[in-house]
Design a protein around this motif. Sequence first.
Motif, PDB file in Angstrom:
ATOM      1  N   LEU A 109     -17.050 -13.767  36.028  1.00 18.37           N
ATOM      2  CA  LEU A 109     -17.017 -14.688  35.099  1.00 18.37           C
ATOM      3  C   LEU A 109     -16.199 -14.632  33.803  1.00 18.37           C
ATOM      4  CD1 LEU A 109     -19.486 -16.667  35.882  1.00 18.37           C
ATOM      5  CD2 LEU A 109     -17.243 -17.695  37.055  1.00 18.37           C
ATOM      6  N   VAL A 110     -16.991 -13.391  33.345  1.00 18.52           N
ATOM      7  CA  VAL A 110     -16.840 -12.586  31.969  1.00 18.52           C
ATOM      8  C   VAL A 110     -15.354 -12.011  32.558  1.00 18.52           C
ATOM      9  CG1 VAL A 110     -17.129 -10.711  30.546  1.00 18.52           C
ATOM     10  CG2 VAL A 110     -18.705 -12.715  31.639  1.00 18.52           C
ATOM     11  N   ILE A 111     -14.956 -11.584  33.579  1.00 17.96           N
ATOM     12  CA  ILE A 111     -13.805 -10.262  33.408  1.00 17.96           C
ATOM     13  C   ILE A 111     -12.145 -12.019  33.943  1.00 17.96           C
ATOM     14  CG2 ILE A 111     -12.180  -8.974  35.214  1.00 17.96           C
ATOM     15  CD1 ILE A 111     -14.105  -7.673  35.328  1.00 17.96           C
ATOM     16  N   ALA A 112     -13.288 -13.040  34.257  1.00 19.74           N
ATOM     17  CA  ALA A 112     -11.933 -14.312  34.409  1.00 19.74           C
ATOM     18  C   ALA A 112     -11.416 -15.118  33.047  1.00 19.74           C
ATOM     19  CB  ALA A 112     -12.754 -14.866  35.937  1.00 19.74           C
ATOM     20  N   ALA A 113     -12.695 -15.459  32.543  1.00 26.20           N
ATOM     21  CA  ALA A 113     -12.722 -15.183  31.055  1.00 26.20           C
ATOM     22  C   ALA A 113     -11.800 -14.999  30.283  1.00 26.20           C
ATOM     23  CB  ALA A 113     -13.620 -15.635  30.344  1.00 26.20           C
ATOM     24  N   VAL A 114     -11.721 -13.091  30.571  1.00 20.59           N
ATOM     25  CA  VAL A 114     -10.528 -12.748  29.782  1.00 20.59           C
ATOM     26  C   VAL A 114      -9.732 -12.181  30.097  1.00 20.59           C
ATOM     27  CG1 VAL A 114     -10.552  -9.753  28.927  1.00 20.59           C
ATOM     28  CG2 VAL A 114     -13.026 -10.932  29.186  1.00 20.59           C
ATOM     29  N   ILE A 115      -9.334 -12.097  31.539  1.00 23.24           N
ATOM     30  CA  ILE A 115      -7.541 -12.514  31.793  1.00 23.24           C
ATOM     31  C   ILE A 115      -6.927 -13.587  31.499  1.00 23.24           C
ATOM     32  CG2 ILE A 115      -8.511 -10.491  32.870  1.00 23.24           C
ATOM     33  CD1 ILE A 115      -7.983 -11.487  35.598  1.00 23.24           C
ATOM     34  N   THR A 116      -7.494 -14.521  32.082  1.00 17.74           N
ATOM     35  CA  THR A 116      -6.870 -16.021  32.449  1.00 17.74           C
ATOM     36  C   THR A 116      -6.761 -16.301  31.252  1.00 17.74           C
ATOM     37  OG1 THR A 116      -9.279 -16.794  32.955  1.00 17.74           O
ATOM     38  CG2 THR A 116      -7.620 -16.158  34.862  1.00 17.74           C
ATOM     39  N   PRO A 117      -6.419 -17.480  30.561  1.00 13.90           N
ATOM     40  CA  PRO A 117      -6.253 -18.270  28.929  1.00 13.90           C
ATOM     41  C   PRO A 117      -8.040 -19.462  29.261  1.00 13.90           C
ATOM     42  CG  PRO A 117      -3.733 -18.734  30.912  1.00 13.90           C
ATOM     43  CD  PRO A 117      -4.786 -18.009  31.640  1.00 13.90           C
ATOM     44  N   PRO A 118      -8.213 -19.621  28.127  1.00 12.12           N
ATOM     45  CA  PRO A 118      -9.210 -20.081  28.081  1.00 12.12           C
ATOM     46  C   PRO A 118      -9.132 -22.051  28.336  1.00 12.12           C
ATOM     47  CG  PRO A 118      -7.435 -20.961  25.772  1.00 12.12           C
ATOM     48  CD  PRO A 118      -7.113 -19.765  26.723  1.00 12.12           C
ATOM     49  N   ASP A 119      -8.743 -21.923  30.077  1.00 12.15           N
ATOM     50  CA  ASP A 119      -9.264 -23.261  30.698  1.00 12.15           C
ATOM     51  C   ASP A 119      -9.683 -22.962  31.459  1.00 12.15           C
ATOM     52  OD1 ASP A 119      -7.063 -24.029  33.189  1.00 12.15           O
ATOM     53  OD2 ASP A 119      -6.738 -22.220  32.031  1.00 12.15           O
ATOM     54  N   VAL A 120     -10.935 -24.267  32.371  1.00 13.94           N
ATOM     55  CA  VAL A 120     -11.711 -23.707  32.660  1.00 13.94           C
ATOM     56  C   VAL A 120     -11.532 -23.880  33.971  1.00 13.94           C
ATOM     57  CG1 VAL A 120     -14.568 -24.622  34.549  1.00 13.94           C
ATOM     58  CG2 VAL A 120     -14.160 -24.978  32.394  1.00 13.94           C
TER      59      VAL A 120
END
Length: 275
Positions: free
Chosen positions: A231-242
């Motif tokens: 989830l942390v990696i996903a938050a880093v590489i993607t725009p800030p939307d859930v």
Amino acid sequence: MALDQIHEEEEANMSFLDHLEQLRWHLLRSIAAVLVFTIIAFLSKSIVFGTIILGPSKVDFITYRILCSIGNSLNLSALCIEELPFIIQSRQMTGQFSMHVTSSFVVGIIVAFPYLFWEIWRFISPGLHITERNAARGAVFFVSALFFGGAAFGYFILSPLSINFLANYQLDPSILNEFDITSYVSTLMMLVLASAIMFQLPVVIYFLSRSGLVTAAALKAYRRHAIVGILVIAAVITPPDVISQVLIAMPILLLYEAGIMIAKRLEKQRREEAL
């Protein structure tokens, strides 16, 4: 078996300089393959840039059309994306040319990836024992399939949804979204390449399990930690939307579970061989 033994003996008798010379030729062939596909992509500007790179920025992109079709069947008009309220500009004199070169190079790497990995595998595999080479048979196919699967996921699912979110996000209606071509291409490439790399998780788990560095029990025990890390990696590489973060995290979590099954199978094989 005799030929394999002869080949292993020849590899063992090679000097350090011989290995460097062999590595040099593998690298040269790999670079040549990337350059060939880069030149082809550069010359195919209308297809590579106009259709592929700028595809997710247009409302007639296949992902948007599929979402609209699903929305019509479910009577959910919100799934139909009729407008992407942004324009792409080039604010630097060399912006369009540099992005043309950059995107062509990235496309060249993606298309040439199976050959690149094959060259790497040809250099590494002679140093492996015959049983290890047999166990890793088909590595080029599976690594390439996962790479292209991840790239396709990043391009057809993650990128258009992320672009749609960023295009429609506004602090105030008076602020217009005018994206620079450098920002657009960089975001698209990051999402595609990050997805392609993260889809290699089962391969990483396979080799770690094969070498005895991880076990299925350890992977299960640290599942919660892995979920947080993903989830942390996903938050880093993607725009800030859930939505984008969940979209990239879900397949990675499934691949992690697949890695646990792979580790179990390898451990079962080792137990059977020990009997």
